[in-house]
Design an enzyme around this catalytic site. Structure first.
Site, PDB file in Angstrom:
ATOM      1  CG  PHE A  33      -1.951  -1.136   1.141  1.00 51.56           C
ATOM      2  CD1 PHE A  33      -2.974  -1.138   0.214  1.00 51.56           C
ATOM      3  CD2 PHE A  33      -1.823  -2.213   2.002  1.00 51.56           C
ATOM      4  CE1 PHE A  33      -3.876  -2.188   0.147  1.00 51.56           C
ATOM      5  CE2 PHE A  33      -2.727  -3.275   1.947  1.00 51.56           C
ATOM      6  CZ  PHE A  33      -3.747  -3.256   1.018  1.00 51.56           C
ATOM      7  CG  LEU A  34       4.701   1.620   1.415  1.00 56.08           C
ATOM      8  CD1 LEU A  34       6.169   1.250   1.587  1.00 56.08           C
ATOM      9  CD2 LEU A  34       4.344   2.778   2.331  1.00 56.08           C
TER      10      LEU A  34
ATOM     11  N   GLY B 114      -8.968   7.895  -0.847  1.00 50.99           N
ATOM     12  CA  GLY B 114     -10.355   8.336  -0.783  1.00 50.99           C
ATOM     13  C   GLY B 114     -11.224   7.155  -0.425  1.00 50.99           C
TER      14      GLY B 114
ATOM     15  CB  CYS C 126     -13.824   2.876   4.746  1.00 54.60           C
ATOM     16  SG  CYS C 126     -15.120   1.777   4.148  1.00 54.60           S
TER      17      CYS C 126
ATOM     18  CE  LYS D 220     -17.881   6.376   6.890  1.00 52.63           C
ATOM     19  NZ  LYS D 220     -17.535   5.617   8.128  1.00 52.63           N
TER      20      LYS D 220
ATOM     21  CE  LYS E 271     -10.664  -0.179  -3.578  1.00 51.86           C
ATOM     22  NZ  LYS E 271     -10.179  -1.039  -2.458  1.00 51.86           N
TER      23      LYS E 271
END
Length: 215
Positions: free
Chosen positions: A30-31, A38, A41, A44, A104
């Protein structure tokens, strides 16, 4: 933040991800330097966590959370500023192609989408915006009226003075820069997801700006 530092120092954000991701405590899955996160989840929940902490009287410990949100939002402002610089100072009246509307790849979800926020910013700055997305066009059109929403990448890019790659769909990474150059009015690409082969695009005659890489 590290991506912006790489741009300013002449370093390569992709290389940094590889090195940092080699640490098994972190990992590289996830880098992804770029336009920011965005969806329905994480943004927010981050802001809810921040609000609840403030209700409970927390101050200093919450500064980290507040800055994460601020840095994430800052990426959207940076993209608009870079595009304006690429086209000579203002996007007013310019033809801009936006590739991506979903937050995404792989979904049609536009909730808190950085890509769609950029569409709004470009529209409000006076650009003529044409948007393509493999899955999220219907939702995007309902949420943000004004731009042209086109089902074909060719139609979206034809005559564009700048092309913005804002969602990391594999379709966009596979685009042929030579073919695409024949469609646009000016070969300018902003890769805000670090997915294209920058050297190949530059060799094909494109001016390429990529978040996390120096100009």
């Amino acid at each position: 933040m590290l991506a912006e530092m790489c741009e300013r120092s002449g370093a390569d954000g992709a290389g940094l991800v590889e090195v940092v991701g080699a640490d098994p405590r972190i990992g590289s899955q996830f880098l992804a330097p770029g336009l920011g996160f965005g969806g329905g989840c994480l943004p927010k929940d981050l802001r809810s966590f921040l609000a609840r902490g403030r209700e409970l009287g927390m101050t200093v410990p919450l500064e980290l959370i507040a800055q994460v949100d601020a840095v994430n939002r800052h990426q959207r402002d940076r993209v608009l500023a870079i595009v304006q610089d690429m086209v000579g100072g203002s996007v007013r009246g310019r033809e801009v192609a936006v590739l991506g509307a979903a937050f995404k790849a792989g979904v049609d979800d536009i909730r808190d989408s950085p890509a769609l926020a950029e569409v709004v910013a470009l529209r409000d700055a006076g650009a003529h915006v044409r948007v393509h997305d493999p899955a999220a066009l219907t939702a995007a059109k309902a949420a943000v009226p004004g731009p042209d929403y086109l089902e074909d990448v060719e139609d979206a890019c034809r005559g564009a003075e700048a092309v913005l790659l804002l969602t990391d769909w594999p379709d966009y990474a596979a685009l042929d820069p030579v073919w695409l150059r024949g469609l646009v009015a000016a070969p300018r690409l902003l890769d805000a997801r670090l997915v294209v082969d920058v050297l190949a695009w530059r060799a094909a005659g494109w001016e390429v700006r990529a978040l996390g890489r120096s100009a």
